[in-house]
Design an enzyme around this catalytic site. Structure first.
Site, PDB file in Angstrom:
ATOM      1  N   LYS A 205       0.856  -1.188   0.000  1.00  0.00           N
ATOM      2  CA  LYS A 205       0.000   0.000   0.000  1.00  0.00           C
ATOM      3  C   LYS A 205       0.891   1.236   0.000  1.00  0.00           C
ATOM      4  CE  LYS A 205      -3.604   2.393   2.570  1.00  0.00           C
ATOM      5  NZ  LYS A 205      -4.586   2.334   3.650  1.00  0.00           N
ATOM      6  N   LYS A 258      -2.097  -1.524  -3.898  1.00  0.00           N
ATOM      7  CA  LYS A 258      -2.976  -0.353  -3.808  1.00  0.00           C
ATOM      8  C   LYS A 258      -2.163   0.927  -3.880  1.00  0.00           C
ATOM      9  CE  LYS A 258      -6.026   1.939  -0.581  1.00  0.00           C
ATOM     10  NZ  LYS A 258      -6.476   2.048   0.768  1.00  0.00           N
TER      11      LYS A 258
HETATM   12  C1  PBG Z   1      -7.550   3.538   5.524  1.00  0.00           C
HETATM   13  C2  PBG Z   1      -7.839   3.376   4.092  1.00  0.00           C
HETATM   14  C3  PBG Z   1      -7.594   4.278   3.052  1.00  0.00           C
HETATM   15  C4  PBG Z   1      -8.132   3.706   1.914  1.00  0.00           C
HETATM   16  C5  PBG Z   1      -8.621   2.458   2.257  1.00  0.00           C
HETATM   17  N1  PBG Z   1      -8.408   2.251   3.604  1.00  0.00           N
HETATM   18  C6  PBG Z   1      -7.031   5.654   3.074  1.00  0.00           C
HETATM   19  C7  PBG Z   1      -5.697   5.915   3.608  1.00  0.00           C
HETATM   20  O1  PBG Z   1      -4.845   5.025   3.774  1.00  0.00           O
HETATM   21  O2  PBG Z   1      -5.492   7.087   3.934  1.00  0.00           O
HETATM   22  C8  PBG Z   1      -8.150   4.351   0.565  1.00  0.00           C
HETATM   23  C9  PBG Z   1      -9.193   3.847  -0.353  1.00  0.00           C
HETATM   24  C10 PBG Z   1      -9.473   4.692  -1.523  1.00  0.00           C
HETATM   25  O3  PBG Z   1      -8.854   5.752  -1.746  1.00  0.00           O
HETATM   26  O4  PBG Z   1     -10.375   4.312  -2.274  1.00  0.00           O
HETATM   27  N2  PBG Z   1      -6.363   3.000   5.971  1.00  0.00           N
HETATM   28 ZN    ZN Z   2      -5.770   3.757   8.085  1.00  0.00          ZN
END
Ligand code: PBG
Ligand code: ZN
Length: 333
Positions: A205, A258
């Site tokens: 991520k 992601k």
């Molecule tokens: C929270 C989370 C995020 C997303 C999914 N879970 C945001 C982040 O890490 O700030 C992003 C999903 C999206 O942008 O569609 N940890």
């Molecule tokens: Zn988070």
């Protein structure tokens, strides 16, 4: 053999020919829909999300109704996010692991009223007063003077996963990027008899700008600092292999990359390296970009299926996407 004996265009002659030689196809079962349940909405209420045109935050009731419609249209799995009351948030994300929490309720109802595979996002950021994905401490070695504590956060993340498993989640999906979280969750689940609950790890991520519409939707932006000390640096691809390797060793069942579109090279690398089912998260910014262009008439909806297809072609088995309703209701596949 070369031209004129070989003619590549023969295989593109008409749609029947193209249909039988197509290498990659999208399927309804490939799509996972991210849904937002908001604590303070009641009855049939739902709230538009300005940063995600066509998307809503749902009350328990209205969200379940929508999930049923999606199931009727062919959806197989859903990932649940919660939006708790601002006033309930605290330093240790208490509303995140409350049995009466909005996500716990939504999981119970989804399991009761649908046959969807119910996945729950496991993270602290929507529930902490500071908006970070772990517990924090002041430390001048870090940007903005904030350290996001790793080992101390694991206990809370495992607690959230356990409470989702107790509510009936089929799969828990940790998105916090703390080191060792998959192992901590696996241990806690197993010790409590949930050895069959799967872990879909947000393995690679990235600290991406493409989460912005989601953060506005979930009210989960960090109040101070950013997520760069725990989420991955966008310049790194090889490091994604190390992240995935560790998650595999710790016992995850699904790997994830992601965002998806700006990281298709990483999707392909992970696909080639590992045997696990691979998920790609077509994040909120990817959705918002295309929807904004469609609204302006700069793109047609073919851009949606083409980009989802590209994610599959890169090697993803499953795609988490806000486009799921649009694609299913408009019968784009
Ligand atoms: C929270 C989370 C995020 C997303 C999914 N879970 C945001 C982040 O890490 O700030 C992003 C999903 C999206 O942008 O569609 N940890
Ligand atoms: Zn988070």
């Amino acid at each position: 053999m070369q031209f004129p004996t070989t003619r590549m265009r023969r295989l593109r002659k008409n749609s029947n020919i193209r249909d039988i030689v197509r290498e990659t196809e999208l399927d309804k079962k490939d799509l996972i829909y991210p849904i937002f349940f908001k604590q303070d909405l009641e009855g049939s209420q739902k709230e538009e999300i300005p940063s995600l045109p066509g998307e809503f935050r749902y009350s328990l009731e209205s969200g379940i109704e929508f999930a049923k419609k999606l199931e009727d249209a062919g959806l197989k799995s859903i990932i649940v996010f919660g939006v708790p009351l601002e006033d309930d948030k605290d330093e240790i994300a208490s509303p995140d692991y409350a049995d009466s929490g909005i996500v716990q309720k939504a999981i119970r109802e989804l399991k009761k009223q649908t046959d969807l595979v119910v996945i729950s996002d496991v993270c602290l950021c929507q529930y902490t007063s500071h908006g970070h994905c772990g517990l924090i401490k002041e430390n001048d070695d870090y940007d903005s003077g904030i350290e996001i504590l790793n080992d101390e956060s694991l206990e809370y993340i495992a607690k959230v996963a356990l409470s989702h498993a107790r509510a009936g989640a089929d799969i828990v999906a940790p998105s916090d990027m703390m080191d060792g979280r998959v192992g901590a969750i696996r241990k806690t689940l197993d010790e409590n008899g949930f050895y069959n609950v799967e872990i879909m790890s947000y393995s690679a991520k990235y600290a991406s700008a493409f989460y912005e519409p989601f953060r506005q939707a979930a009210c989960s932006s960090p109040h101070k600092g950013d997520r760069k000390s725990y989420q991955m640096d966008p310049g790194n691809a090889i490091e994604a292999i190390r992240e995935c390797e560790l998650d595999v060793i710790e016992g995850c069942d699904f790997l994830m990359v992601k965002p998806a579109l700006p990281y298709l090279d990483v999707v392909r690398m992970v696909r080639d390296e590992f045997m696990l089912p691979l998920v790609a998260y077509n994040v909120s910014g990817e959705y918002a970009m295309i929807m904004a262009a469609i609204e302006k008439g700069f793109l047609t909806e073919r851009a949606i299926t083409e980009s989802l297809l590209s994610i599959k072609r890169a090697g993803a088995d499953l795609i988490i996407t806000n486009f799921a309703p649009y694609v299913l209701f408009n019968e784009l596949i």
